[in-house]
Design a protein around this motif. Sequence first.
Motif, mmCIF file in Angstrom:
data_model
loop_
_atom_site.group_PDB
_atom_site.id
_atom_site.type_symbol
_atom_site.label_atom_id
_atom_site.label_comp_id
_atom_site.label_asym_id
_atom_site.label_seq_id
_atom_site.Cartn_x
_atom_site.Cartn_y
_atom_site.Cartn_z
ATOM 1 N N ALA A 32 1.763 100.335 23.327
ATOM 2 C CA ALA A 32 0.491 99.708 22.464
ATOM 3 C C ALA A 32 0.066 98.430 22.103
ATOM 4 N N GLY A 33 -0.943 97.386 21.941
ATOM 5 C CA GLY A 33 -0.940 96.316 21.871
ATOM 6 C C GLY A 33 -1.435 95.763 20.842
ATOM 7 N N LEU A 34 -0.867 94.894 20.438
ATOM 8 C CA LEU A 34 -0.475 94.071 18.829
ATOM 9 C C LEU A 34 -2.354 93.006 18.803
ATOM 10 N N VAL A 35 -3.093 93.387 17.856
ATOM 11 C CA VAL A 35 -4.281 92.567 16.844
ATOM 12 C C VAL A 35 -3.575 90.814 16.685
ATOM 13 N N LEU A 36 -3.294 89.092 16.752
ATOM 14 C CA LEU A 36 -1.599 88.357 16.354
ATOM 15 C C LEU A 36 -2.244 87.469 16.541
ATOM 16 N N THR A 37 -2.185 86.428 15.405
ATOM 17 C CA THR A 37 -3.088 85.216 15.133
ATOM 18 C C THR A 37 -1.681 84.395 16.020
ATOM 19 N N GLY A 38 -1.713 83.039 16.243
ATOM 20 C CA GLY A 38 -1.131 82.694 17.233
ATOM 21 C C GLY A 38 0.622 82.268 16.048
ATOM 22 N N ILE A 74 -3.245 105.919 10.751
ATOM 23 C CA ILE A 74 -3.939 105.779 11.663
ATOM 24 C C ILE A 74 -5.636 106.049 10.839
ATOM 25 N N LYS A 75 -6.096 105.424 10.838
ATOM 26 C CA LYS A 75 -7.180 105.027 9.338
ATOM 27 C C LYS A 75 -8.626 104.780 10.345
ATOM 28 N N ASP A 76 -9.457 105.600 9.918
ATOM 29 C CA ASP A 76 -10.753 105.615 10.784
ATOM 30 C C ASP A 76 -11.148 105.668 12.404
ATOM 31 N N GLY A 77 -10.227 106.487 12.834
ATOM 32 C CA GLY A 77 -9.780 106.252 14.326
ATOM 33 C C GLY A 77 -9.697 104.924 15.053
ATOM 34 N N GLU A 78 -8.779 104.123 14.049
ATOM 35 C CA GLU A 78 -7.384 103.260 14.102
ATOM 36 C C GLU A 78 -6.079 103.295 14.037
ATOM 37 N N VAL A 79 -5.684 102.443 14.912
ATOM 38 C CA VAL A 79 -3.778 102.874 14.458
ATOM 39 C C VAL A 79 -3.480 101.150 13.796
ATOM 40 N N PHE A 80 -3.188 101.266 12.685
ATOM 41 C CA PHE A 80 -2.332 99.976 11.594
ATOM 42 C C PHE A 80 -1.108 100.343 11.963
ATOM 43 N N LEU A 121 -3.747 98.420 19.581
ATOM 44 C CA LEU A 121 -5.302 98.705 19.821
ATOM 45 C C LEU A 121 -3.954 99.516 22.056
ATOM 46 N N LEU A 122 -4.888 100.870 21.256
ATOM 47 C CA LEU A 122 -4.669 102.110 21.812
ATOM 48 C C LEU A 122 -6.092 102.252 22.355
ATOM 49 N N HIS A 123 -6.048 103.429 23.799
ATOM 50 C CA HIS A 123 -7.362 104.306 24.395
ATOM 51 C C HIS A 123 -7.497 104.983 23.085
ATOM 52 N N HIS A 124 -9.356 104.970 23.272
ATOM 53 C CA HIS A 124 -9.518 106.345 22.350
ATOM 54 C C HIS A 124 -8.728 107.589 22.406
ATOM 55 N N GLU A 125 -8.404 107.758 24.460
ATOM 56 C CA GLU A 125 -7.690 109.627 24.161
ATOM 57 C C GLU A 125 -6.960 109.304 23.153
ATOM 58 N N GLU A 126 -5.628 108.229 23.658
ATOM 59 C CA GLU A 126 -4.495 108.621 23.143
ATOM 60 C C GLU A 126 -5.000 108.333 21.262
ATOM 61 N N ILE A 127 -5.088 107.246 20.625
ATOM 62 C CA ILE A 127 -5.306 107.826 19.224
ATOM 63 C C ILE A 127 -6.154 108.915 18.730
ATOM 64 N N ALA A 128 -6.614 109.896 19.663
ATOM 65 C CA ALA A 128 -7.528 111.140 19.505
ATOM 66 C C ALA A 128 -5.997 111.577 19.011
ATOM 67 N N LYS A 129 -5.407 111.994 20.284
ATOM 68 C CA LYS A 129 -4.184 112.909 20.659
ATOM 69 C C LYS A 129 -2.892 112.739 19.486
ATOM 70 N N LEU A 130 -2.539 111.313 19.271
ATOM 71 C CA LEU A 130 -1.822 111.106 17.804
ATOM 72 C C LEU A 130 -2.019 111.327 16.670
ATOM 73 N N THR A 131 -3.662 111.683 16.407
ATOM 74 C CA THR A 131 -4.436 111.992 15.489
ATOM 75 C C THR A 131 -4.030 113.664 15.621
ATOM 76 N N ARG A 132 -3.880 114.577 16.029
ATOM 77 C CA ARG A 132 -4.213 115.773 16.419
ATOM 78 C C ARG A 132 -2.557 116.097 15.766
ATOM 79 N N LYS A 133 -1.265 115.054 16.525
ATOM 80 C CA LYS A 133 -0.129 115.720 16.130
ATOM 81 C C LYS A 133 0.178 115.264 15.278
ATOM 82 N N VAL A 134 -0.159 114.662 14.292
ATOM 83 C CA VAL A 134 0.420 113.678 12.945
ATOM 84 C C VAL A 134 -0.403 115.164 12.158
#
Length: 152
Positions: free
Chosen positions: A24-30, A50-56, A82-95
Amino acid sequence: MGIKIIATNKKAYHEYFIDEVYEAGLVLTGTEVKSLRQGKVNLKEAFCRIKDGEVFINNMNISPYEQGNRENHDPTRVRKLLLHHEEIAKLTRKVEERGLSLVPTKIYFKESRAKLEIGIGRGKKLHDKRETLKEKQHSRETARAIRDHSRG
């Protein structure tokens, strides 16, 4: 340019059986990126949600940058992955289905981009942890014996 590993989460492999890993990519500051480049990060207490279709990722401690000014970041703030929607859906199902956990295992730079490896983990029981420690100790002793024997 290859992969430069910044930190690994050894505790994750001690506490969980890691079945699958995702990058996964990360949203970071400088200032966070600059601290990462100096290797000032701790994944020990970190966990993913996983919250509201996003991973934190929560509790990942990136130390404040020494040359940073008032723009410096909060060390343990919640960061978006940062993950693809398909990956997030797969992770959500497994969790949700199997009660598995999302565990950060490694943070690294890949072609100058910060990446986080997250694993899907099943919690280990106490006897599993003891077994893992015994195996690790046995392999260490075997390697030491081989090394000592080859020296003569």
